[in-house]
Design a protein around this motif. Structure first.
Motif, PDB file in Angstrom:
ATOM      1  N   ASN A 237      -5.168  13.293 -12.201  1.00  0.00           N
ATOM      2  CA  ASN A 237      -4.803  13.215 -10.776  1.00  0.00           C
ATOM      3  C   ASN A 237      -3.511  12.417 -10.614  1.00  0.00           C
ATOM      4  N   SER A 238      -2.699  12.820  -9.643  1.00  0.00           N
ATOM      5  CA  SER A 238      -1.478  12.053  -9.398  1.00  0.00           C
ATOM      6  C   SER A 238      -1.821  10.773  -8.630  1.00  0.00           C
ATOM      7  N   CYS A 239      -0.967   9.758  -8.785  1.00  0.00           N
ATOM      8  CA  CYS A 239      -1.205   8.469  -8.128  1.00  0.00           C
ATOM      9  C   CYS A 239      -0.124   8.258  -7.063  1.00  0.00           C
ATOM     10  N   VAL A 240      -0.105   7.094  -6.446  1.00  0.00           N
ATOM     11  CA  VAL A 240       0.863   6.859  -5.363  1.00  0.00           C
ATOM     12  C   VAL A 240       2.322   6.976  -5.821  1.00  0.00           C
ATOM     13  N   VAL A 241       2.559   6.776  -7.117  1.00  0.00           N
ATOM     14  CA  VAL A 241       3.933   6.870  -7.626  1.00  0.00           C
ATOM     15  C   VAL A 241       4.405   8.334  -7.601  1.00  0.00           C
ATOM     16  N   GLN A 242       3.476   9.264  -7.611  1.00  0.00           N
ATOM     17  CA  GLN A 242       3.765  10.708  -7.547  1.00  0.00           C
ATOM     18  C   GLN A 242       4.704  11.159  -8.663  1.00  0.00           C
TER      19      GLN A 242
END
Ligand code: DLL
Length: 423
Positions: A237-242
């Motif tokens: 899954n992607s995180c806030v940093v994208q």
């Protein structure tokens, strides 16, 4: 977890998995004997290359449960892949497998900033497809409120979003786009909806598509990846940093291999993503070839997570179109189209052959604001799109502009390519 600690954990789990399949799955025992290796030859993840591959065809050949490492009485759920051709593949899960599955999805949601205070509308299809039940169990594990909407009935999806105050929407990116369009048509300002996060996956989608969906729904959109044969959603899954998707690598050991030689590519380069199960009980797979094209990034992420990131999947090696010898991924076409304001994110790619020459046609919907009866103006838009596509793909593309709602909307995975050459 530091890299050394992770490597040790993976190595120890790999040894256990290899021993289990050798002793319990005749298919793997035979394959390993043919190569001339025994479980003791795999001391750690550095020996991964000694192990045999597994393909979707192997699962089909042994359908339904030929690769299982547990007796059927230990299965608590069976999922099946959504393959469009040939026999499906069946994937059994033990109780512990389902616990691992929900743990991974809960982590994936957490990675995107979802908490127990959120209300998650699960608009992936429920059923043999892993999207619905997978997201459902993971959100439940996290302690969030789950709305098991399933896919379809788009007007009702909007009613649920409003009435139950959903803060997270989980569905395919193409369905998210469809919902965004329906929200606009209903005259609802997305800013008035409590929705804040999207958990979208199950099909390739470009960064430009992400921007369109974020704008249309007034949310932050995250990428969730997975496949039924290995588990379902939540492998990463992607995180806030994208900037890539964190893989649950304590459960799935990733490799990136050259699609031709099946040897590891240089660090950071693109290739085929291959997974080996480290904890799966019912049907552990060695070196499962996903056909998905991605790359791995071991650099530490600003979000603080230490697990490896995979890049957004650019496409599948078997979705790659070879047009007059040039490799083209549908996602490249999507990126180009969505950078042009007149184009809407609805398109269809039609490949054909005239004589000995392959042809590539891109049919694309045009924003109503730009649709004009004046042929000259339409020609300008068409020329602009053609120029951008020809440049990006390095082949000549035929662009056909179509009217609003001509391209079929989807509630699940979108079909964006018609390859008439195979017919
Ligand atoms: O699509 C599992 C899933 C459900 C993932 C919901 C995410 C969300 P399958 O139907 O077996 O399983 O299809 C797996 O879909 O090999 C990729 O080609 C593609 N895919 C899945 N997630 C992504 C993604 C589910 N985030 C196949 N980006 C995979 C690009 C994806 N492609």
């Amino acid at each position: 977890m530091g890299r050394d600690e992770m490597t040790n954990l993976q190595s120890s789990r790999l040894r256990t998995t290899v021993a289990r399949v050798y002793h319990n799955v005749p298919f793997y025992r035979t394959k390993m004997q043919e190569i001339g290796i025994e479980p003791g030859d795999v001391r750690g993840i550095e020996d991964i290359e000694k192990l045999p591959f597994t393909t979707k065809q192997d699962l089909r050949d042994t359908y339904p449960f030929g690769l299982a490492a547990l007796p059927n009485s230990e299965f608590v759920r069976i999922h099946a892949s959504s393959g469009t051709t040939g026999k499906p593949t069946a994937i059994p899960h033990s109780r512990k497998d389902l616990e691992m599955f929900s743990e991974c999805v809960a982590r994936a949601l957490c990675c995107a900033g979802v908490t127990k205070d959120d209300t998650v509308q699960v608009s992936y299809g429920y059923g043999l497809f892993t999207g619905g039940l997978g997201a459902h169990d993971g959100a439940t594990k996290l302690g969030a409120t789950v709305i098991p909407a399933s896919g379809g009935n788009t007007r009702n999806q909007i009613t649920l979003l409003k009435d139950f105050g959903s803060t997270v929407l989980a569905c395919t990116p193409s369905y998210a786009l469809f919902i965004a369009e329906a929200v606009a048509e209903a005259g609802i300002d997305p800013a008035t909806l409590p929705l804040r996060i999207g958990e979208f996956g199950a099909e390739p989608w470009s960064a430009e598509m992400r921007a369109k969906i974020e704008e249309g729904l007034g949310i932050k959109a995250y990428d969730i990846y997975g496949l039924s044969e290995v588990m379902g959603p939540g492998i990463s899954n992607s995180c806030v940093v994208q900037d890539g998707l964190h893989i649950a690598e304590d459960h799935f050991l990733p490799e990136i291999l050259d699609t031709e030689t099946l040897k590891p590519v240089a660090a950071g380069r693109q290739g085929e993503l291959v997974f080996t199960h480290l904890t799966k009980e019912a049907m552990p797979l060695l070196r499962y070839r996903t056909r998905d094209i991605s790359s791995l990034n071991y650099a530490l992420c600003d979000c603080g997570r230490t697990n490896v990131r995979m890049s957004k999947v650019v496409g599948r090696s078997d979705d790659m179109l070879i047009i007059r010898g040039v490799n083209v991924f549908p996602s490249q076409i999507e990126s180009v189209l969505l950078e042009i304001p007149e184009a809407k994110p609805y398109y269809m790619i039609v490949v054909d052959r005239e004589g000995i020459l392959d042809t590539l046609e891109v049919q694309v919907e045009i924003d109503e604001r730009f649709f004009s009866d004046e042929i000259a103006r339409i020609d300008v838009v068409r020329g602009k799109l053609k120029h951008a596509l020809d440049n990006a793909l390095r082949i000549s593309v035929k662009v056909t502009l179509v009217e609003h709602k001509t391209i079929q909307r989807t509630e699940g995975k979108a079909k964006r390519v018609i390859d008439k050459r195979k017919l």
